[in-house]
Scaffold this motif. Sequence first.
Motif, PDB file in Angstrom:
ATOM      1  N   VAL A  91      12.144  18.138   3.391  1.00  0.00           N
ATOM      2  CA  VAL A  91      10.708  18.136   3.087  1.00  0.00           C
ATOM      3  C   VAL A  91       9.973  17.273   4.109  1.00  0.00           C
ATOM      4  N   PRO A  92       8.952  17.807   4.763  1.00  0.00           N
ATOM      5  CA  PRO A  92       8.176  16.985   5.698  1.00  0.00           C
ATOM      6  C   PRO A  92       7.441  15.862   4.970  1.00  0.00           C
ATOM      7  N   ARG A  93       7.067  14.845   5.732  1.00  0.00           N
ATOM      8  CA  ARG A  93       6.295  13.743   5.165  1.00  0.00           C
ATOM      9  C   ARG A  93       4.957  14.256   4.622  1.00  0.00           C
ATOM     10  N   ASP A  94       4.509  13.622   3.544  1.00  0.00           N
ATOM     11  CA  ASP A  94       3.224  13.940   2.918  1.00  0.00           C
ATOM     12  C   ASP A  94       3.171  15.380   2.427  1.00  0.00           C
TER      13      ASP A  94
ATOM     14  N   THR B 249       0.830  -1.198   0.000  1.00  0.00           N
ATOM     15  CA  THR B 249       0.000   0.000   0.000  1.00  0.00           C
ATOM     16  C   THR B 249       0.867   1.252   0.000  1.00  0.00           C
ATOM     17  N   LEU B 250       0.572   2.159  -0.931  1.00  0.00           N
ATOM     18  CA  LEU B 250       1.252   3.449  -0.971  1.00  0.00           C
ATOM     19  C   LEU B 250       0.588   4.357   0.064  1.00  0.00           C
ATOM     20  N   ALA B 251       1.223   4.507   1.217  1.00  0.00           N
ATOM     21  CA  ALA B 251       0.622   5.195   2.356  1.00  0.00           C
ATOM     22  C   ALA B 251       1.006   6.661   2.452  1.00  0.00           C
ATOM     23  N   GLY B 252       1.898   7.131   1.584  1.00  0.00           N
ATOM     24  CA  GLY B 252       2.296   8.528   1.625  1.00  0.00           C
ATOM     25  C   GLY B 252       3.564   8.742   0.831  1.00  0.00           C
ATOM     26  N   ALA B 253       3.983  10.000   0.754  1.00  0.00           N
ATOM     27  CA  ALA B 253       5.198  10.335   0.020  1.00  0.00           C
ATOM     28  C   ALA B 253       5.609  11.754   0.369  1.00  0.00           C
TER      29      ALA B 253
END
Length: 525
Positions: free
Chosen positions: A458-461, A435-439
Amino acid sequence: MAPSIALAAPCTDEELTRIIAPVDGDDSLARVECDVDLTPLMTAAITRTLVFSGAASSGTSLDCHGGALGSAHAPATILIVSERIGSSSIEGLGIWDPVTDVTIRDCEIHGNVRIQGMGTGRWTDEATRSSHVPFGHVARVREAAPRRITFEDVTFVGLGGIPLYVSIGVQDTTVVRSYFTGRSNSTALYMDAESRGATIRDCVFDTETRREVIALDSSEENRFIANWISNLDRGGIYLYRNCGERSMVRFTPSQRNEIINNVFYYERYRGPYPGVFFGADDGFSTHRFCHQDLDYPYGSGADDRDYTRWNAVMQNQIYSRSPGEVLHTEWPVTNVPNHVEGNTTVTSAISRPSGCFVRDAHVPRFVPHGESVRLSTDGYGRPFESPVDVTCVDGDLDYASTPTLRPAREIAFACSRSSHNAGCRGEIVCPDGGTLAGARAACNLEWGSVTDAHLASVPRDMIQVVRTSDVGLEGRCWVGEEGTSGGELSILGTLGGSSAGFGCREHDRNGGDCEIRGIAHCVDP
């Protein structure tokens, strides 16, 4: 619902005397730093503006025991504000001490209440200046703003101004069992840019307004549960994102709000103003402000549209009109998806418990009161370590156990293109169908590269543009279906499945240059 928090000591006689003392010349403020417990007679004696400010006022309460503050001839003002205590490393911006955990109980307020942090978005105030700094604005104004302000059994009597104004970045405001009446030259409740997480429950809105009753202007994740909303001649709850007013860039759309089990009371009005309006600024406003933030190629400076999405409007009772008449979406290209179901026409209100709205693996679902479901993800689609049973209890979710998110592994992705206006594209693919849960991603939309340091910051998401195109809106980078031309953009909760596209482009007479680098967060199946 969790009980409100009060941590301060009761006021001493000396402190109460100072609060009740008549206004003396220019000395018209009374700072509250203790729990104020008033009789109705003492409440009526107050003529000063009550100010809850900074840490010294945090954890305090005001209980009027049914007494009235102010009158039609002498309006009262309550200010719940953060205190500027220094200068930050960013020129022109300060360090703010927010007030938190204030409770106002059983008061009749003739006038207005303002909850305010860094500013209100005036031309030169600090919140506006913060929005002109490409990175970190939303986090800055939220960290600077008051949090967890609670109103219980309060009557807000409008005398022309907005009875309750929730300003920029304010989080977790609660209004329960309260009554809005009187009149307002604007709205009864205004929730301003980057505010988040309010709960408005079991309230009556009967204020005579010149605009909609409730405005959500770039405000997210608020819950309106079991309220009675009347005087709808100018509209009910409007969701939008003001474009560029006084040059302030707005980032957050009015998204992920819940409007459940409310009564929209239409006594005689049969006109066009909606009870719930998705994309209200796309529709009825004059757009006279939209040009004022064009110098900033991000947020509303890059795109004036509202993007009111992922809101839930369910189980509401529409008095004497059909849901199709009064639940309206303007410009559905950008103001969808929203989850609208189970709203009915009634001729008399039905007293009933409220249901709940959940998202599991990005699939929206309404859960009636008393029923349980098993969730495998949080509301943003991030998988739990193990499924958790959740029961709806009159509008609130009761978790059988505390869920924990499953760890994700990082997958790097990148592409670049030089001297070509077509840009570059790629695809993130999580291994083994995970599952792609964020980037998170960093982009350069002019000549140059994205460094390791850029990406690490860069912060998450989040997507950040470390260099914009020389012609701001001629460049763009994206992950999934969300993209930006400058500044930063949250992509929290927008990814799902096992894959997503990404890319960048920049248009130039001699061919554009761009690069995007990122880290995807994949959860194994």
